[in-house]
Every structure is written in structure tokens, then in C-alpha cells.
Motif scaffolding. Structure first.
Motif, PDB file in Angstrom:
ATOM      1  N   TYR A 139       0.821  -1.200   0.000  1.00 23.76           N
ATOM      2  CA  TYR A 139       0.000   0.000   0.000  1.00 23.76           C
ATOM      3  C   TYR A 139       0.863   1.262   0.000  1.00 23.76           C
ATOM      4  CZ  TYR A 139      -4.227  -2.725   0.967  1.00 23.76           C
ATOM      5  OH  TYR A 139      -5.285  -3.593   0.873  1.00 23.76           O
ATOM      6  N   ILE A 140       1.898   1.261   0.842  1.00 20.10           N
ATOM      7  CA  ILE A 140       2.774   2.437   0.919  1.00 20.10           C
ATOM      8  C   ILE A 140       3.520   2.616  -0.403  1.00 20.10           C
ATOM      9  CG2 ILE A 140       4.870   3.333   2.013  1.00 20.10           C
ATOM     10  CD1 ILE A 140       3.830   2.298   4.655  1.00 20.10           C
ATOM     11  N   ASN A 141       3.970   1.523  -0.994  1.00 20.10           N
ATOM     12  CA  ASN A 141       4.634   1.622  -2.300  1.00 20.10           C
ATOM     13  C   ASN A 141       3.669   2.137  -3.368  1.00 20.10           C
ATOM     14  OD1 ASN A 141       7.077   0.675  -1.300  1.00 20.10           O
ATOM     15  ND2 ASN A 141       6.533  -1.466  -1.649  1.00 20.10           N
ATOM     16  N   ALA A 142       2.394   1.726  -3.270  1.00 26.26           N
ATOM     17  CA  ALA A 142       1.399   2.194  -4.242  1.00 26.26           C
ATOM     18  C   ALA A 142       1.176   3.702  -4.106  1.00 26.26           C
ATOM     19  CB  ALA A 142       0.086   1.444  -4.027  1.00 26.26           C
ATOM     20  N   ILE A 143       1.170   4.200  -2.876  1.00 29.60           N
ATOM     21  CA  ILE A 143       0.994   5.643  -2.654  1.00 29.60           C
ATOM     22  C   ILE A 143       2.186   6.410  -3.218  1.00 29.60           C
ATOM     23  CG2 ILE A 143       0.848   7.447  -0.892  1.00 29.60           C
ATOM     24  CD1 ILE A 143      -0.688   5.477   0.850  1.00 29.60           C
ATOM     25  N   ARG A 144       3.391   5.899  -2.964  1.00 32.39           N
ATOM     26  CA  ARG A 144       4.597   6.586  -3.439  1.00 32.39           C
ATOM     27  C   ARG A 144       4.682   6.603  -4.962  1.00 32.39           C
ATOM     28  NH1 ARG A 144       8.800   4.160   1.100  1.00 32.39           N
ATOM     29  NH2 ARG A 144       8.389   5.744   2.698  1.00 32.39           N
ATOM     30  N   ASN A 145       4.088   5.595  -5.600  1.00 30.81           N
ATOM     31  CA  ASN A 145       4.128   5.519  -7.055  1.00 30.81           C
ATOM     32  C   ASN A 145       2.889   6.118  -7.705  1.00 30.81           C
ATOM     33  OD1 ASN A 145       6.643   4.152  -7.143  1.00 30.81           O
ATOM     34  ND2 ASN A 145       5.643   2.212  -6.705  1.00 30.81           N
ATOM     35  N   ALA A 146       1.985   6.665  -6.887  1.00 30.52           N
ATOM     36  CA  ALA A 146       0.761   7.249  -7.428  1.00 30.52           C
ATOM     37  C   ALA A 146       1.067   8.582  -8.113  1.00 30.52           C
ATOM     38  CB  ALA A 146      -0.258   7.465  -6.308  1.00 30.52           C
ATOM     39  N   SER A 147       0.136   9.040  -8.931  1.00 31.20           N
ATOM     40  CA  SER A 147       0.311  10.327  -9.611  1.00 31.20           C
ATOM     41  C   SER A 147       0.241  11.466  -8.593  1.00 31.20           C
ATOM     42  CB  SER A 147      -0.771  10.512 -10.676  1.00 31.20           C
ATOM     43  OG  SER A 147      -2.045  10.693 -10.064  1.00 31.20           O
ATOM     44  N   LEU A 148       0.667  12.645  -9.007  1.00 28.85           N
ATOM     45  CA  LEU A 148       0.693  13.795  -8.103  1.00 28.85           C
ATOM     46  C   LEU A 148      -0.700  14.127  -7.588  1.00 28.85           C
ATOM     47  CD1 LEU A 148       2.179  16.096  -6.729  1.00 28.85           C
ATOM     48  CD2 LEU A 148       1.977  17.419  -8.849  1.00 28.85           C
ATOM     49  N   ILE A 152      -2.253  14.156  -3.826  1.00 27.47           N
ATOM     50  CA  ILE A 152      -2.928  15.336  -3.270  1.00 27.47           C
ATOM     51  C   ILE A 152      -4.326  14.963  -2.788  1.00 27.47           C
ATOM     52  CG2 ILE A 152      -3.887  17.610  -3.835  1.00 27.47           C
ATOM     53  CD1 ILE A 152      -1.546  18.047  -5.708  1.00 27.47           C
ATOM     54  N   PHE A 153      -4.995  14.071  -3.513  1.00 30.32           N
ATOM     55  CA  PHE A 153      -6.327  13.615  -3.105  1.00 30.32           C
ATOM     56  C   PHE A 153      -6.256  12.927  -1.739  1.00 30.32           C
ATOM     57  CE2 PHE A 153     -10.050  10.850  -3.102  1.00 30.32           C
ATOM     58  CZ  PHE A 153     -11.041  11.700  -3.571  1.00 30.32           C
ATOM     59  N   LEU A 154      -5.225  12.124  -1.523  1.00 28.10           N
ATOM     60  CA  LEU A 154      -5.056  11.468  -0.223  1.00 28.10           C
ATOM     61  C   LEU A 154      -4.774  12.501   0.874  1.00 28.10           C
ATOM     62  CD1 LEU A 154      -2.941   8.375  -1.322  1.00 28.10           C
ATOM     63  CD2 LEU A 154      -5.316   8.359  -0.523  1.00 28.10           C
ATOM     64  N   LYS A 155      -3.971  13.511   0.553  1.00 23.07           N
ATOM     65  CA  LYS A 155      -3.735  14.587   1.517  1.00 23.07           C
ATOM     66  C   LYS A 155      -5.031  15.329   1.818  1.00 23.07           C
ATOM     67  CE  LYS A 155       1.088  15.534   0.192  1.00 23.07           C
ATOM     68  NZ  LYS A 155       2.012  16.547  -0.383  1.00 23.07           N
ATOM     69  N   HIS A 176     -13.288  19.807  -2.228  1.00 18.45           N
ATOM     70  CA  HIS A 176     -13.053  21.170  -1.749  1.00 18.45           C
ATOM     71  C   HIS A 176     -11.653  21.294  -1.137  1.00 18.45           C
ATOM     72  CE1 HIS A 176     -16.994  22.291  -2.783  1.00 18.45           C
ATOM     73  NE2 HIS A 176     -17.646  21.818  -1.725  1.00 18.45           N
ATOM     74  N   GLN A 177     -11.244  20.306  -0.344  1.00 21.49           N
ATOM     75  CA  GLN A 177      -9.905  20.315   0.245  1.00 21.49           C
ATOM     76  C   GLN A 177      -8.844  20.184  -0.845  1.00 21.49           C
ATOM     77  OE1 GLN A 177      -9.139  20.917   3.315  1.00 21.49           O
ATOM     78  NE2 GLN A 177     -11.067  20.653   4.421  1.00 21.49           N
ATOM     79  N   HIS A 178      -9.136  19.373  -1.852  1.00 25.37           N
ATOM     80  CA  HIS A 178      -8.193  19.168  -2.968  1.00 25.37           C
ATOM     81  C   HIS A 178      -7.941  20.491  -3.695  1.00 25.37           C
ATOM     82  CE1 HIS A 178      -6.489  16.113  -5.912  1.00 25.37           C
ATOM     83  NE2 HIS A 178      -6.314  17.269  -6.532  1.00 25.37           N
ATOM     84  N   VAL A 179      -9.000  21.239  -3.933  1.00 20.56           N
ATOM     85  CA  VAL A 179      -8.871  22.530  -4.617  1.00 20.56           C
ATOM     86  C   VAL A 179      -8.015  23.484  -3.797  1.00 20.56           C
ATOM     87  CG1 VAL A 179     -10.145  24.580  -5.381  1.00 20.56           C
ATOM     88  CG2 VAL A 179     -11.030  22.297  -5.886  1.00 20.56           C
ATOM     89  N   THR A 191     -10.803  18.757 -12.786  1.00 19.07           N
ATOM     90  CA  THR A 191     -12.248  18.881 -12.977  1.00 19.07           C
ATOM     91  C   THR A 191     -12.965  17.824 -12.129  1.00 19.07           C
ATOM     92  OG1 THR A 191     -12.253  17.342 -14.837  1.00 19.07           O
ATOM     93  CG2 THR A 191     -11.882  19.686 -15.322  1.00 19.07           C
ATOM     94  N   ILE A 192     -14.282  17.945 -12.048  1.00 17.58           N
ATOM     95  CA  ILE A 192     -15.069  16.976 -11.282  1.00 17.58           C
ATOM     96  C   ILE A 192     -14.888  15.570 -11.845  1.00 17.58           C
ATOM     97  CG2 ILE A 192     -17.398  16.276 -10.626  1.00 17.58           C
ATOM     98  CD1 ILE A 192     -16.501  18.690  -9.124  1.00 17.58           C
ATOM     99  N   SER A 193     -14.932  15.457 -13.173  1.00 18.84           N
ATOM    100  CA  SER A 193     -14.776  14.128 -13.787  1.00 18.84           C
ATOM    101  C   SER A 193     -13.391  13.550 -13.505  1.00 18.84           C
ATOM    102  CB  SER A 193     -15.018  14.206 -15.293  1.00 18.84           C
ATOM    103  OG  SER A 193     -14.118  15.112 -15.909  1.00 18.84           O
ATOM    104  N   GLU A 194     -12.373  14.400 -13.479  1.00 21.32           N
ATOM    105  CA  GLU A 194     -11.017  13.929 -13.158  1.00 21.32           C
ATOM    106  C   GLU A 194     -10.926  13.483 -11.705  1.00 21.32           C
ATOM    107  OE1 GLU A 194      -8.353  16.624 -16.290  1.00 21.32           O
ATOM    108  OE2 GLU A 194      -8.832  17.403 -14.286  1.00 21.32           O
ATOM    109  N   ILE A 195     -11.603  14.194 -10.809  1.00 23.81           N
ATOM    110  CA  ILE A 195     -11.619  13.801  -9.401  1.00 23.81           C
ATOM    111  C   ILE A 195     -12.300  12.447  -9.229  1.00 23.81           C
ATOM    112  CG2 ILE A 195     -12.822  14.288  -7.216  1.00 23.81           C
ATOM    113  CD1 ILE A 195     -10.222  15.682  -7.323  1.00 23.81           C
ATOM    114  N   MET A 196     -13.402  12.240  -9.940  1.00 25.03           N
ATOM    115  CA  MET A 196     -14.097  10.959  -9.855  1.00 25.03           C
ATOM    116  C   MET A 196     -13.212   9.832 -10.383  1.00 25.03           C
ATOM    117  SD  MET A 196     -16.839  11.737  -8.344  1.00 25.03           S
ATOM    118  CE  MET A 196     -17.506  10.086  -8.386  1.00 25.03           C
TER     119      MET A 196
END
Length: 237
Positions: A139-148, A152-155, A176-179, A191-196
Motif C-alpha cells: 500500500y505504501i509503495n502504491a501511494i509513493r508511485n501514485a500520480s501527483l 494530493i487527493f489522499l492529503k 473542496h480540500q483538494h482545490v 475537474t469533477i470528472s477527473e476527481i471521480m
């Protein structure tokens, strides 16, 4: 469990700990929290002012004597070691249970290496190896290899959990937090579709538990791993 009473305005904790200070009060409250630096981490000043906290490192040192080394070590050594490791764990998660687990595992690593050569004491190299081992997972490796934006979505999820005081949120609340985080970083918001799509990918990786429904932005999401692991994976090297 004191950390389970936390709310955004913290009225519950304040009223609870203010009760024993009232005139003619005969109430004594003992509170327990797994977080080592809970007052500094989440409490408002008015709530923290109502607490009498014991020395964190002294308490952990006593636990070390009883749980890690079975009471055979000198207390002064336990205090020094607990302060050193406690500071490391506080920076990573603040969970006292992790501190004990890391020290126990570091001791096991030292004992195993000592079987191959002359006996030695537990050193920071053993602690570092125990930390890397404990916080290393797919899981941690997956987070580190995730896109930017996935990171940010996880943050944003962590920020929303802290804001609301519950470990569940809707996609809209996280968005809202992501923005806000994108504005801070000077990045263009998705965009909303990208967030989904981001939410769907993280759910497919089992990093998130996503509600199965057609509610779209009102779908509820939860982390499928601990917040400590997410913070460790996202920390700056």
C-alpha cells in the motif's frame, strides 16, 4: 479513549475536563490516548489548559522496562532510548503503540544479528531497519508511485478528516480540500470528472473504500489503511 472524544469545536472535551475544576466538584477524570503528543497535536489551548499530563517519555520508559526488555534494563537507559525513538515516532505518527512495536522489533533484529557474531547493543541502525520494515507495505509503495493528483487527493482526505473529526467524508468534501491544496501549490485544480476518476483508481488499488452507489459527488469514502501509513508514505524524504 480521549482521542475518540475529539470534535471540531472540542466542546465535549472542554466541558468534560472543566467539570472537575468547578467548585465543590468531587470528580476526577483519568484520560487515555494512544497519541503521544495529543494536546499539542489536536487540542485547542483552552482544552489543553484543563489537563495535567505526565511526562510522555518517562511513561514510555516504564512501558519499555515492562514490555520490551522485561524489566531487566536500567531505567535511565530506557528513558534515553525512549526519548530518542519517541521523537522519531512522534514525527511519523505519534502513536505510542508504534513506538513500542518499533523498539521491540529493533531488539529482535539486534538479537538475531548477534547470533551470527559477537553480541551487541541495540543501535540506531536496528531502529531504522525496524521502522523501514514496519512502514514498508504494498500500500505504501502504491501511494509513493501514485500520480501527483492522486497523492494530493489522499492529503485532501486527511485534511477533511481532521476538519470534520470523523474518518469518513463525501467526495465533494474531499474535492473542496483538494482545490485548496492545489491553490497552495500553485497548481491547476482537476475537474469533477477527473476527481471521480482519481477516486475510482484509488478505490481499485484498495487504498480507499468507496461507497457503491450512483450518488456521484455524494459518495462516501474512507481510507483502507491507517492515516499514519498515508502520512509516512507522503512525507518528504
Amino acid at each position: 479513549q480521549l482521542d475518540l472524544l475529539w470534535t471540531r469545536k472540542q466542546n465535549v472535551m472542554y466541558n468534560l475536563f472543566d467539570w472537575p475544576t468547578q467548585k465543590h466538584s468531587k470528580l476526577i477524570i483519568l484520560a487515555i490516548a494512544n497519541t503521544m503528543d495529543l494536546p499539542e497535536r489536536i487540542m485547542m489551548n483552552r482544552v489543553a489548559s484543563r489537563l495535567v499530563c505526565p511526562s510522555i517519555h518517562s511513561s514510555i520508559a516504564l512501558l519499555f522496562c515492562g514490555q520490551v526488555w522485561g524489566g531487566c534494563c536500567q531505567l535511565i537507559l530506557a528513558k534515553l532510548f525512549s526519548q530518542l525513538v519517541g521523537n522519531i515516532v512522534a514525527a511519523l505518527s505519534g502513536d505510542a503503540r508504534r513506538c513500542l512495536d518499533i523498539c521491540r522489533r529493533a531488539t529482535e533484529i539486534c538479537e538475531f544479528s548477534s547470533q551470527k557474531r559477537t553480541p551487541e547493543i541495540v543501535r540506531m541502525a536496528h531502529v531504522t531497519e525496524a521502522i523501514d520494515e514496519m512502514f514498508s507495505s504494498p500500500y505504501i509503495n502504491a501511494i509513493r508511485n501514485a500520480s501527483l493528483h492522486e497523492q494530493i487527493f489522499l492529503k485532501a482526505i486527511l485534511a477533511e478528516f481532521r476538519r470534520a473529526g470523523v474518518e469518513e467524508a463525501t467526495v465533494q468534501q474531499v474535492y473542496h480540500q483538494h482545490v485548496v491544496l492545489c491553490r497552495i501549490e500553485g497548481m491547476q485544480s482537476p475537474t469533477i470528472s477527473e476527481i471521480m476518476a482519481i477516486c475510482s483508481r484509488l478505490g481499485a488499488c484498495r487504498l480507499l473504500l468507496v461507497e457503491s452507489s450512483n450518488k456521484y459527488l455524494h459518495m462516501r469514502v474512507r481510507l483502507n489503511i491507517s492515516q499514519d501509513d498515508v502520512m509516512y508514505a507522503l512525507r518528504d524524504e
